[in-house]
Design a protein around this motif. Structure first.
Motif, mmCIF file in Angstrom:
data_model
loop_
_atom_site.group_PDB
_atom_site.id
_atom_site.type_symbol
_atom_site.label_atom_id
_atom_site.label_comp_id
_atom_site.label_asym_id
_atom_site.label_seq_id
_atom_site.Cartn_x
_atom_site.Cartn_y
_atom_site.Cartn_z
ATOM 1 N N ALA A 89 0.584 -0.945 0.430
ATOM 2 C CA ALA A 89 0.133 -0.341 -0.032
ATOM 3 C C ALA A 89 1.051 0.960 -0.008
ATOM 4 N N LEU A 90 2.148 1.188 0.879
ATOM 5 C CA LEU A 90 2.706 2.566 0.497
ATOM 6 C C LEU A 90 3.760 2.662 -0.379
ATOM 7 N N ASN A 91 3.827 1.467 -0.957
ATOM 8 C CA ASN A 91 4.310 2.002 -2.598
ATOM 9 C C ASN A 91 3.811 2.565 -3.716
ATOM 10 N N ALA A 92 2.512 1.827 -3.226
ATOM 11 C CA ALA A 92 1.646 2.300 -4.861
ATOM 12 C C ALA A 92 1.121 4.116 -4.159
ATOM 13 N N ALA A 93 0.857 3.974 -2.968
ATOM 14 C CA ALA A 93 0.826 5.659 -2.299
ATOM 15 C C ALA A 93 2.632 5.954 -3.404
ATOM 16 N N ARG A 94 3.665 5.872 -3.029
ATOM 17 C CA ARG A 94 4.625 6.623 -3.651
ATOM 18 C C ARG A 94 4.546 6.572 -5.235
ATOM 19 N N MET A 95 4.435 5.785 -5.725
ATOM 20 C CA MET A 95 3.764 5.104 -6.795
ATOM 21 C C MET A 95 3.472 6.082 -7.962
#
Length: 277
Positions: A220-226
């Motif tokens: 989820a955090l990676n998706a937010a960053r991407m």
């Protein structure tokens, strides 16, 4: 994400019909067009499909045998209904009315205009519906580098979070403020709106912790960053321009998601009172 035992929401509408593919553009071209739709809200489907208009689609409830991605979206929607019903009651003393989720293929119409996988999932306050082309999950994974089932669940939770904002009166208030603002000021207001939705998504994630598997939080955090504005503009071959941001930077999106996840309180997600985003 463990969804076994979670039933499918009855608030999912399936639309079929329409066609099109993003042919001939290549990765850089697709990313550039996606950025146009992402930052402006314009339906860029014709740029991706070569079509000049949408096709009429038929709506129906979910059948017993659905595409796994549709089934997944319906079960994730159930978790949002469970979480926000409880949070509204416990934190606001109010009853939560969930949105409907329209799952479509390629293109469709909403009360807010055209919807497509090109413009990405979105929430339309005019009809209280969230719109999702499941092909966006492939875009999220293959083109934006944000794969994983919990990353996809976060996308759904984020659009539901906009419905939460509508329920508590934040969306109409911001809409009025935007009408009285310059373009740069309106963009800044939209960033605060989006970061609040990320924070609300974190509250959802903290309340489904029993369904989470190892690595889900990082997905989820990676998706937010991407899908941060700065990252998307770089991916589209542009130099990041903060005055054009409408969703927040990668760092901001991940940080506000974490804030909601760790705090669990809606009051802690008030980005409009925050001195620092």
């Amino acid at each position: 994400m463990r969804l076994r035992g979670i039933g499918r929401s009855k608030n999912v509408i399936r639309r079929s019909g329409g066609a099109g593919k993003a042919g001939g553009l290549g990765l850089v071209g697709v990313l550039a067009v996606l950025a146009i739709g992402y930052f402006t809200g314009i339906d860029v489907t014709p740029l991706l499909t070569g079509q000049s208009g949408g096709q009429v689609q038929q709506s129906r409830p979910l059948s017993d045998s659905e595409d796994p991605q549709v089934d997944f979206a319906a079960r994730v929607l159930t978790t949002t209904e469970q979480v926000w019903s409880r949070v509204f009651q416990e934190q606001l003393g109010e009853t939560y009315t969930p949105p409907q989720l329209v799952v479509f293929e390629n293109v469709t119409q909403s009360a807010c205009g055209g919807a497509s996988g090109a413009t990405g999932p979105f929430y339309c306050p005019a009809d209280n519906m969230a719109y999702l082309d499941t092909a966006f999950f492939r875009t999220l994974d293959q083109r934006l580098g944000a794969g994983g089932d919990f990353a996809a669940a976060y996308v759904i939770a984020h659009e539901v979070a906009h419905h939460v904002q509508n329920e508590i009166g934040v969306l109409p208030q911001v809409a009025r403020m935007r009408q009285q603002s310059s373009e740069v000021e309106a963009n800044a207001l939209t960033v605060r709106l989006e970061l609040m939705a990320d924070c609300f998504s974190g509250i959802w994630a903290s309340n489904v912790e029993g369904l989470m598997e190892k690595g889900d939080l990082e997905e989820a955090l990676n998706a937010a960053r991407m899908i941060g504005d700065d990252h998307l503009q770089r991916q589209a071959g542009q130099v990041p321009q903060p005055h054009t941001f409408t969703h927040g930077t990668s760092e901001q999106r991940a940080r506000w998601f974490e804030r909601g996840y760790e705090g669990g309180e809606m009051a802690q997600c008030d980005t409009f009172k925050a001195d620092r985003l």
